[in-house]
Design a protein around this motif. Structure first.
Motif, mmCIF file in Angstrom:
data_model
loop_
_atom_site.group_PDB
_atom_site.id
_atom_site.type_symbol
_atom_site.label_atom_id
_atom_site.label_comp_id
_atom_site.label_asym_id
_atom_site.label_seq_id
_atom_site.Cartn_x
_atom_site.Cartn_y
_atom_site.Cartn_z
ATOM 1 N N ASP A 49 -12.339 6.631 2.823
ATOM 2 C CA ASP A 49 -11.113 6.268 2.556
ATOM 3 C C ASP A 49 -10.068 7.603 2.102
ATOM 4 O O ASP A 49 -10.857 8.546 1.776
ATOM 5 C CB ASP A 49 -10.868 5.344 1.403
ATOM 6 C CG ASP A 49 -9.530 4.516 1.652
ATOM 7 O OD1 ASP A 49 -9.230 4.447 2.493
ATOM 8 O OD2 ASP A 49 -9.083 3.938 0.510
ATOM 9 N N ASP A 50 -8.871 7.594 2.276
ATOM 10 C CA ASP A 50 -7.959 8.489 2.224
ATOM 11 C C ASP A 50 -8.242 9.854 1.396
ATOM 12 O O ASP A 50 -8.581 9.800 0.151
ATOM 13 C CB ASP A 50 -6.980 7.590 1.043
ATOM 14 C CG ASP A 50 -6.252 6.289 1.889
ATOM 15 O OD1 ASP A 50 -6.400 6.355 3.250
ATOM 16 O OD2 ASP A 50 -6.026 5.389 1.299
ATOM 17 N N TRP B 180 -3.735 4.587 9.209
ATOM 18 C CA TRP B 180 -2.298 3.497 9.287
ATOM 19 C C TRP B 180 -2.590 2.168 9.043
ATOM 20 O O TRP B 180 -3.266 1.780 8.148
ATOM 21 C CB TRP B 180 -1.801 3.760 10.723
ATOM 22 C CG TRP B 180 -0.430 3.671 10.908
ATOM 23 C CD1 TRP B 180 0.691 3.397 9.935
ATOM 24 C CD2 TRP B 180 0.555 4.204 11.808
ATOM 25 N NE1 TRP B 180 1.688 3.322 10.465
ATOM 26 C CE2 TRP B 180 1.683 4.069 11.706
ATOM 27 C CE3 TRP B 180 0.254 4.765 13.233
ATOM 28 C CZ2 TRP B 180 2.827 4.110 12.536
ATOM 29 C CZ3 TRP B 180 1.226 5.171 14.155
ATOM 30 C CH2 TRP B 180 2.518 4.594 13.807
ATOM 31 N N MET B 181 -2.018 1.327 9.660
ATOM 32 C CA MET B 181 -1.941 -0.140 9.318
ATOM 33 C C MET B 181 -3.099 -0.745 9.292
ATOM 34 O O MET B 181 -3.868 -0.656 10.366
ATOM 35 C CB MET B 181 -0.845 -0.931 10.335
ATOM 36 C CG MET B 181 -1.088 -2.488 10.189
ATOM 37 S SD MET B 181 -0.479 -2.931 8.524
ATOM 38 C CE MET B 181 1.426 -2.897 8.517
ATOM 39 N N ARG B 182 -3.706 -1.390 8.209
ATOM 40 C CA ARG B 182 -4.886 -2.158 7.902
ATOM 41 C C ARG B 182 -5.950 -1.202 8.382
ATOM 42 O O ARG B 182 -7.064 -1.767 8.584
ATOM 43 C CB ARG B 182 -4.808 -3.577 8.735
ATOM 44 C CG ARG B 182 -3.833 -4.410 8.293
ATOM 45 C CD ARG B 182 -3.689 -5.490 9.552
ATOM 46 N NE ARG B 182 -2.698 -6.456 8.995
ATOM 47 C CZ ARG B 182 -2.844 -7.541 8.127
ATOM 48 N NH1 ARG B 182 -3.908 -7.688 7.624
ATOM 49 N NH2 ARG B 182 -1.897 -8.197 7.719
ATOM 50 N N ASP C 195 -2.726 6.468 -3.560
ATOM 51 C CA ASP C 195 -3.802 6.988 -4.411
ATOM 52 C C ASP C 195 -3.369 7.774 -5.384
ATOM 53 O O ASP C 195 -2.481 8.831 -5.251
ATOM 54 C CB ASP C 195 -4.502 7.752 -3.034
ATOM 55 C CG ASP C 195 -4.896 6.865 -2.050
ATOM 56 O OD1 ASP C 195 -5.832 6.053 -2.311
ATOM 57 O OD2 ASP C 195 -4.488 6.836 -0.675
ATOM 58 N N ASP D 99 -3.096 10.097 2.902
ATOM 59 C CA ASP D 99 -2.979 8.663 2.714
ATOM 60 C C ASP D 99 -3.005 7.874 3.892
ATOM 61 O O ASP D 99 -2.451 8.471 5.015
ATOM 62 C CB ASP D 99 -1.966 8.134 2.007
ATOM 63 C CG ASP D 99 -2.118 6.862 1.454
ATOM 64 O OD1 ASP D 99 -3.243 6.337 1.264
ATOM 65 O OD2 ASP D 99 -1.039 5.983 1.344
ATOM 66 N N LYS D 100 -3.940 6.808 4.062
ATOM 67 C CA LYS D 100 -3.778 6.136 5.391
ATOM 68 C C LYS D 100 -4.670 6.736 6.592
ATOM 69 O O LYS D 100 -4.265 6.868 7.815
ATOM 70 C CB LYS D 100 -2.366 5.631 5.969
ATOM 71 C CG LYS D 100 -1.325 5.121 4.848
ATOM 72 C CD LYS D 100 -1.831 3.579 4.277
ATOM 73 C CE LYS D 100 -1.002 3.091 3.532
ATOM 74 N NZ LYS D 100 -1.512 3.542 2.136
ATOM 75 N N ASP E 150 3.304 0.606 7.395
ATOM 76 C CA ASP E 150 2.293 0.963 6.401
ATOM 77 C C ASP E 150 1.715 2.662 6.726
ATOM 78 O O ASP E 150 0.809 3.170 6.322
ATOM 79 C CB ASP E 150 0.994 0.322 6.134
ATOM 80 C CG ASP E 150 1.178 -0.929 5.404
ATOM 81 O OD1 ASP E 150 2.501 -1.395 5.228
ATOM 82 O OD2 ASP E 150 0.446 -1.834 5.116
ATOM 83 N N GLN F 235 -9.069 -1.751 -6.714
ATOM 84 C CA GLN F 235 -9.722 -2.227 -5.440
ATOM 85 C C GLN F 235 -11.193 -1.117 -5.215
ATOM 86 O O GLN F 235 -11.987 -1.454 -4.823
ATOM 87 C CB GLN F 235 -9.039 -2.270 -4.318
ATOM 88 C CG GLN F 235 -8.327 -1.053 -3.803
ATOM 89 C CD GLN F 235 -7.697 -1.162 -2.501
ATOM 90 O OE1 GLN F 235 -7.105 -2.272 -2.180
ATOM 91 N NE2 GLN F 235 -7.591 -0.105 -1.956
ATOM 92 N N HIS G 167 0.852 -1.112 -0.028
ATOM 93 C CA HIS G 167 -0.091 -0.052 0.053
ATOM 94 C C HIS G 167 0.893 1.456 0.121
ATOM 95 O O HIS G 167 0.381 2.314 0.339
ATOM 96 C CB HIS G 167 -1.001 0.043 1.104
ATOM 97 C CG HIS G 167 -2.069 -1.021 1.115
ATOM 98 N ND1 HIS G 167 -3.173 -0.941 0.379
ATOM 99 C CD2 HIS G 167 -2.135 -2.221 1.858
ATOM 100 C CE1 HIS G 167 -3.900 -1.832 0.685
ATOM 101 N NE2 HIS G 167 -3.360 -2.968 1.403
ATOM 102 N N TYR H 85 -10.058 -4.162 9.632
ATOM 103 C CA TYR H 85 -10.344 -5.533 9.718
ATOM 104 C C TYR H 85 -10.744 -6.140 11.095
ATOM 105 O O TYR H 85 -10.339 -5.412 12.138
ATOM 106 C CB TYR H 85 -8.650 -6.015 9.771
ATOM 107 C CG TYR H 85 -8.158 -5.920 8.407
ATOM 108 C CD1 TYR H 85 -7.485 -7.148 7.791
ATOM 109 C CD2 TYR H 85 -7.757 -4.616 7.757
ATOM 110 C CE1 TYR H 85 -6.896 -6.854 6.471
ATOM 111 C CE2 TYR H 85 -7.280 -4.572 6.697
ATOM 112 C CZ TYR H 85 -6.749 -5.894 5.791
ATOM 113 O OH TYR H 85 -5.984 -5.680 4.817
HETATM 114 P P1 13P Z 1 -4.879 2.069 1.949
HETATM 115 O O1 13P Z 1 -6.187 2.823 2.368
HETATM 116 O O2 13P Z 1 -3.869 3.201 1.440
HETATM 117 O O3 13P Z 1 -4.863 1.085 0.690
HETATM 118 O O4 13P Z 1 -4.177 1.255 3.050
HETATM 119 C C1 13P Z 1 -4.933 0.097 3.506
HETATM 120 C C2 13P Z 1 -4.117 -0.693 4.431
HETATM 121 O O5 13P Z 1 -4.390 -1.719 4.768
HETATM 122 C C3 13P Z 1 -2.763 -0.200 4.883
HETATM 123 O O6 13P Z 1 -1.880 -1.052 5.749
#
Ligand code: 13P
Ligand code: 13P
Ligand code: MG
Ligand code: MG
Ligand code: MG
Length: 360
Positions: free
Chosen positions: A230-231, A261-263, A52, A130-131, A284, A93, A18, A345
């Motif tokens: 999102d972002d 951030w992550m996920r 993005d 982003d993130k 990430d 996606q 990502h 998640y």
């Molecule tokens: P993005 O929303 O930038 O695709 O990031 C998703 C993500 O799971 C990062 O760990």
């Protein structure tokens, strides 16, 4: 004739994971915009923050133009072919619908656009993050347009002294409410502080002229999951009745915590960076924001100027990295990890199911 500034963004596939956008995708996007944008666009810039792609466009078609939205959609579709060939991560996606229905909103990509009379000088800033999620703009927008400790113009500029109106979207109920500031800031902050649910869609001056607009869309349950969270991107008009450029940038000098951030499941500091540093890789992240400045001239995008490249933001970056170190030590614990109901998640239902007999 009025000019419309439209920014449409999508994650068409990450490179690597990502982290970023592959240069071939940027090339493809420019090619399609050049070919299909002829006669439609006054000007355009293709850029990215993290994974993005951002299409920055000027035109005379107004907001919600099917032609402009279709151009963006077609551009992202072409990019998806490239992303699939390179097997980029999550290719296509954000294109959740197979056929285009006339308006790109609610289909996956994020949109921020505003129509206005171009002033004798028209400085604008396009912020792209982003993130994180659209609520990330709540705090900086409050500071820019309602906090005199950030924006001295609210105190000393006769054209700003009346204040601004904030249009706030409840992203879950899909309702909006308008607050008039400074009169209603205490009421408004009850909502703006809950930035996972309420997000500023737009800011207007008291004459009703648009000052800022974000890519806040209502949350859509599509393909069985939430999208439109999102972002985000944000457009801010500056100077002469609006915040000075430096007043619009100043909120980012003190990195605030945002969800993402992550996920998409952690709080982290929003770090202001130059375009070349918009490649989130540590866990990430941490979440990034870039700011591209333009002077509009008869609809042409004169720029961009990479505003956060300024060394004066170095300390903000160091502070963000310090906060990131601290939060990372918490690992899977809140408040680094988001509360259960806000994570992108979760294994909670499965783990609960497995252990249900053992709860007594
Ligand atoms: P993005 O929303 O930038 O695709 O990031 C998703 C993500 O799971 C990062 O760990
Ligand atoms: P200059 O004197 O450099 O034009 O700056 C004026 C200003 O208002 C800066 O915020
Ligand atoms: Mg991604
Ligand atoms: Mg992203
Ligand atoms: Mg995201």
């Amino acid at each position: 004739p009025k000019i419309t500034l439209t920014v449409i963004k999508a994650d068409i596939g990450g490179y690597v994971g990502h982290c970023s956008v592959h240069p071939e995708l940027i090339e493809e996007a420019k090619k399609v915009m050049e070919e299909k944008g002829k006669g439609l666009l006054e000007d355009y810039v293709v850029t990215n923050v993290g994974d993005d792609i951002n299409l920055i466009m000027t035109h005379r078609k107004g907001v919600d133009s099917p032609d402009i939205h279709k151009l963006a959609w077609d551009t992202f579709l072409s990019c998806t072919q490239v992303a699939k060939r390179l097997k980029l991560y999550g290719a296509g996606q954000d294109l959740l619908s197979d056929s285009f229905s006339g308006n790109i909103k609610g289909m996956g990509p994020g949109v921020a656009e505003m129509e206005f009379e171009e002033r004798p000088s028209e400085p604008v800033i396009v912020f792209m993050a982003d993130k994180t999620e659209p609520g990330a703009w709540n705090l900086p927008l409050y500071r820019m347009f309602a906090d005199p400790f950030n924006t001295i113009g609210l105190v000393i500029d006769p054209k700003m002294h009346d204040g601004f109106k904030f249009e706030v979207l409840d992203t879950i109920e899909n309702k909006k409410v308008v607050f008039s500031c400074p009169e209603e800031i205490y009421d408004m902050l009850v909502f703006l502080g809950a930035s996972n649910r309420f997000a500023v869609k737009a800011v207007y001056n008291k004459k009703g002229e648009p000052a800022a607009v974000s890519s806040t869309q209502r949350m859509n349950l599509m393909a069985g999951r939430y999208v439109g969270k999102d972002d985000p991107v944000l457009i801010v008009r500056c100077q002469n009745g609006f915040p000075a450029v430096g007043e619009a940038l100043e909120p980012f000098a003190n990195p605030h915590l945002v969800a993402g951030w992550m996920r998409g499941s952690h709080f982290g500091p929003l770090m202001p960076v130059s375009c070349k540093d918009a490649t989130p890789s540590r866990f990430d992240g941490p979440p990034r924001v870039v700011a591209l400045g333009f002077q509009l001239a008869e609809g042409k995008l004169v720029g961009p100027q990479d505003m956060f490249a300024d060394v004066a933001f170095d300390k903000a970056r160091q502070k963000a990295l310090k906060i990131a170190d601290y939060l990372r030590q918490l690992g899977p614990f809140e408040p680094h990890r988001l509360p259960l109901d806000e994570m992108e998640y979760t294994t909670m239902p499965q783990v609960m199911e497995k252990l249900k007999e053992r709860f007594e």
